[in-house]
Design a protein around this motif. Structure first.
Motif, PDB file in Angstrom:
ATOM      1  N   ARG A   1       0.004 -15.371   8.563  1.00 37.19           N
ATOM      2  CA  ARG A   1       1.107 -14.546   9.083  1.00 37.19           C
ATOM      3  C   ARG A   1       2.329 -14.651   8.183  1.00 37.19           C
ATOM      4  O   ARG A   1       3.015 -13.644   7.928  1.00 37.19           O
ATOM      5  CB  ARG A   1       1.454 -14.973  10.511  1.00 37.19           C
ATOM      6  N   GLU A   2       2.625 -15.852   7.709  1.00 35.00           N
ATOM      7  CA  GLU A   2       3.790 -16.033   6.839  1.00 35.00           C
ATOM      8  C   GLU A   2       3.634 -15.236   5.548  1.00 35.00           C
ATOM      9  O   GLU A   2       4.560 -14.561   5.103  1.00 35.00           O
ATOM     10  CB  GLU A   2       3.988 -17.514   6.523  1.00 35.00           C
ATOM     11  N   LYS A   3       2.465 -15.310   4.945  1.00 31.83           N
ATOM     12  CA  LYS A   3       2.261 -14.607   3.677  1.00 31.83           C
ATOM     13  C   LYS A   3       2.188 -13.091   3.887  1.00 31.83           C
ATOM     14  O   LYS A   3       2.616 -12.325   3.024  1.00 31.83           O
ATOM     15  CB  LYS A   3       1.004 -15.134   2.985  1.00 31.83           C
ATOM     16  N   ALA A   4       1.682 -12.661   5.037  1.00 33.78           N
ATOM     17  CA  ALA A   4       1.625 -11.231   5.337  1.00 33.78           C
ATOM     18  C   ALA A   4       3.014 -10.652   5.592  1.00 33.78           C
ATOM     19  O   ALA A   4       3.163  -9.422   5.636  1.00 33.78           O
ATOM     20  CB  ALA A   4       0.729 -10.987   6.554  1.00 33.78           C
ATOM     21  N   GLY A   5       4.010 -11.507   5.718  1.00 39.51           N
ATOM     22  CA  GLY A   5       5.374 -11.042   5.978  1.00 39.51           C
ATOM     23  C   GLY A   5       5.978 -10.207   4.872  1.00 39.51           C
ATOM     24  O   GLY A   5       7.051  -9.626   5.043  1.00 39.51           O
ATOM     25  N   ILE A   6       5.302 -10.096   3.723  1.00 33.25           N
ATOM     26  CA  ILE A   6       5.793  -9.220   2.648  1.00 33.25           C
ATOM     27  C   ILE A   6       5.401  -7.765   2.880  1.00 33.25           C
ATOM     28  O   ILE A   6       5.859  -6.879   2.166  1.00 33.25           O
ATOM     29  CB  ILE A   6       5.279  -9.674   1.269  1.00 33.25           C
ATOM     30  N   MET A   7       4.542  -7.510   3.880  1.00 32.59           N
ATOM     31  CA  MET A   7       4.094  -6.142   4.153  1.00 32.59           C
ATOM     32  C   MET A   7       5.214  -5.319   4.778  1.00 32.59           C
ATOM     33  O   MET A   7       6.088  -5.857   5.458  1.00 32.59           O
ATOM     34  CB  MET A   7       2.885  -6.162   5.090  1.00 32.59           C
ATOM     35  N   ARG A   8       5.155  -4.008   4.539  1.00 31.39           N
ATOM     36  CA  ARG A   8       6.134  -3.085   5.093  1.00 31.39           C
ATOM     37  C   ARG A   8       5.411  -1.902   5.737  1.00 31.39           C
ATOM     38  O   ARG A   8       4.323  -1.493   5.295  1.00 31.39           O
ATOM     39  CB  ARG A   8       7.071  -2.566   4.007  1.00 31.39           C
ATOM     40  N   ALA A   9       6.029  -1.344   6.742  1.00 32.15           N
ATOM     41  CA  ALA A   9       5.442  -0.207   7.460  1.00 32.15           C
ATOM     42  C   ALA A   9       5.198   0.955   6.511  1.00 32.15           C
ATOM     43  O   ALA A   9       6.074   1.342   5.728  1.00 32.15           O
ATOM     44  CB  ALA A   9       6.373   0.224   8.586  1.00 32.15           C
ATOM     45  N   GLY A  10       3.988   1.511   6.569  1.00 30.03           N
ATOM     46  CA  GLY A  10       3.653   2.679   5.775  1.00 30.03           C
ATOM     47  C   GLY A  10       3.315   2.390   4.329  1.00 30.03           C
ATOM     48  O   GLY A  10       2.914   3.307   3.597  1.00 30.03           O
ATOM     49  N   SER A  11       3.467   1.152   3.885  1.00 27.63           N
ATOM     50  CA  SER A  11       3.173   0.799   2.492  1.00 27.63           C
ATOM     51  C   SER A  11       1.845   0.060   2.422  1.00 27.63           C
ATOM     52  O   SER A  11       1.584  -0.821   3.258  1.00 27.63           O
ATOM     53  CB  SER A  11       4.292  -0.075   1.912  1.00 27.63           C
ATOM     54  N   PRO A  12       0.998   0.368   1.442  1.00 28.19           N
ATOM     55  CA  PRO A  12      -0.332  -0.245   1.386  1.00 28.19           C
ATOM     56  C   PRO A  12      -0.288  -1.764   1.271  1.00 28.19           C
ATOM     57  O   PRO A  12       0.558  -2.325   0.571  1.00 28.19           O
ATOM     58  CB  PRO A  12      -0.955   0.381   0.125  1.00 28.19           C
TER      59      PRO A  12
END
Length: 428
Positions: free
Chosen positions: A187-198
């Motif tokens: 979860r911590e590493k996935a925190g770089i994800m953004r809505a709508g971005s691959p």
């Protein structure tokens, strides 16, 4: 408060180490405030930003994305950490290390902003990250590739929104800061994800929490083994099939093995595709064939240098070298920090090693060679020598190597950096 240094990069680095009470202080509030003051939050860093997080494979993935992009005619900037020999390695502009003047200008801009209004405290890493981002913004590259330092969600790099987020692997490391729960680390590493971005998932073995985070934040997922894949070809080459934003299924055949994990190579290709780059087969072959990443499966004669310092990375090294058998003995020169899983690393390398040289690193965080030797002995390994430094271990070993022997140097960035410097000194 230490005085602001003169125009010397060494002085700036020493200053930034001394102005914050702790070395690692996860959180984005302080970083975001200084980023706002220097204008990083009011402009785009680059037309395309790819951010790479993960336990292992970040550096090689960043290097391959950067090399592939440059082979396609894009201007690039890449920020990575830590460095091996020189701090300048952390920022590359169009493939070249940033010069002192560029880095100093960044530190000056960050320090002026940090002290304006209410002063904001920044760690060494946070100040260096902001200085690099400031320099990247002024270079205005076509593509910026950013490597997360620790974790993801609260890492200073995450102050910048990624157009493409890459998760390479999830394994245990930095337990004091990230814990030992793989789901939580994911979860911590996935925190770089953004809505709508691959979101590019570069491992077939990731905790469910990574996909769950992507779904919750609305990031479309492209996963290794599903939306993109690679397969071995003839003569040590490989083929790749990916997924494009327009729904097309691009594919590349007969790609050269870059000497790095092919999962990471496939991930780099997919990340660029997700960023809208149409891949050219000739350019891809050229980039992968010529790529060299210091400290990642780097061969210097009989010596293989790799910064792997946890069981997952050590397991890859053992697997990779087992496919390249040598007629002589395989020696492992191992130096590690006290907060790393030495038992796990030794276990992963045990079947590969015919003999061990245990070394002590400099600094407060080091693990003594005697402690490493005891752990190796407990697992049935043969410790031929204990040395007070990597250089001393290498000196002892170099006089005993047979022509068909090989040496794996690993366990820490510090171990590899010391042997690189030792090898360079031998050349003069």
């Amino acid at each position: 408060m230490p005085s602001i240094p003169s125009r010397s990069l060494e002085a700036w680095l020493d200053y930034m180490e001394r102005i914050h009470p702790v070395g690692i202080d996860l959180g984005l509030d302080r970083v975001a405030e200084v980023a706002r003051r220097i204008g990083l939050l009011s402009q785009r860093l680059a037309p395309r930003v790819i951010t790479v997080a993960g336990t292992n494979g970040k550096g090689s993935t960043v290097a391959m994305i950067e090399a592939l992009a440059r082979a396609h005619g894009l201007t690039t900037a890449a920020y990575t950490s830590p460095h091996l020999m020189r701090y300048n390695e952390r920022l590359r502009i169009d493939g070249d290390e940033a010069d002192d003047a560029t880095l100093i200008a960044g530190f000056e801009a960050v320090e002026a902003a940090r002290l304006s209004d209410d002063p904001v405290s920044l760690t060494y890493f946070e100040a260096g990250t902001l200085a690099a981002l400031w320099a990247i913004a002024r270079h205005a590259p076509d593509l910026a590739v950013l490597e997360v330092g620790l974790g993801g969600r609260l890492d200073a790099v995450n102050v910048i929104d990624a157009d493409v987020a890459v998760i390479t692997t999830i394994a245990l490391d930095h337990a004091a800061f990230l814990g030992t729960d793989l789901a939580g680390i994911g979860r911590e590493k996935a925190g770089i994800m953004r809505a709508g971005s691959p979101a590019i998932l570069g491992s077939r073995e990731l905790p469910d929490s990574v996909r769950q985070y992507a779904k919750a934040c609305g990031a479309p997922v492209l996963a290794l083994g599903q939306e993109f894949r690679w397969q071995a070809g003839a003569s040590g080459r490989f083929d790749w099939q990916g997924s494009a934003v327009d729904g097309a299924l691009p594919s590349l055949e007969d790609l050269p093995d870059p000497g790095l994990p092919l999962d990471n190579a496939a991930t780099a290709l997919q990340a660029l595709t997700a960023a809208g780059v149409v891949l050219d087969p000739v350019s891809c072959r050229l980039a992968l064939r010529e790529l060299q990443v210091p400290g990642r499966m780097q061969w210097l004669g009989q010596w293989c240098l790799d910064v792997g310092h946890n069981p997952h990375a050590a397991g890859y090294l053992a697997e990779r070298l087992s496919t390249q058998p040598c007629r002589g003995r395989t020696w492992v020169l191992l130096g590690m920090l006290a907060d790393k899983d030495a038992d796990g690393v030794i276990e992963a390398l045990a079947k590969l090693a015919d003999g061990w040289v245990a070394v002590t690193l400099a600094g407060e965080r080091t693990r003594a060679a005697a402690d490493l030797a005891r752990r190796i002995d407990d697992r049935g390994g043969h410790v031929a020598y204990q040395a007070e430094s990597p250089e001393a271990g290498a000196e002892w070993l170099s006089g005993r190597l047979a022509p068909d022997d090989r040496v794996l140097v690993c366990g820490s960035f510090f171990t590899v950096a010391a042997i690189l410097a030792w090898k360079q000194a031998q050349a003069f």
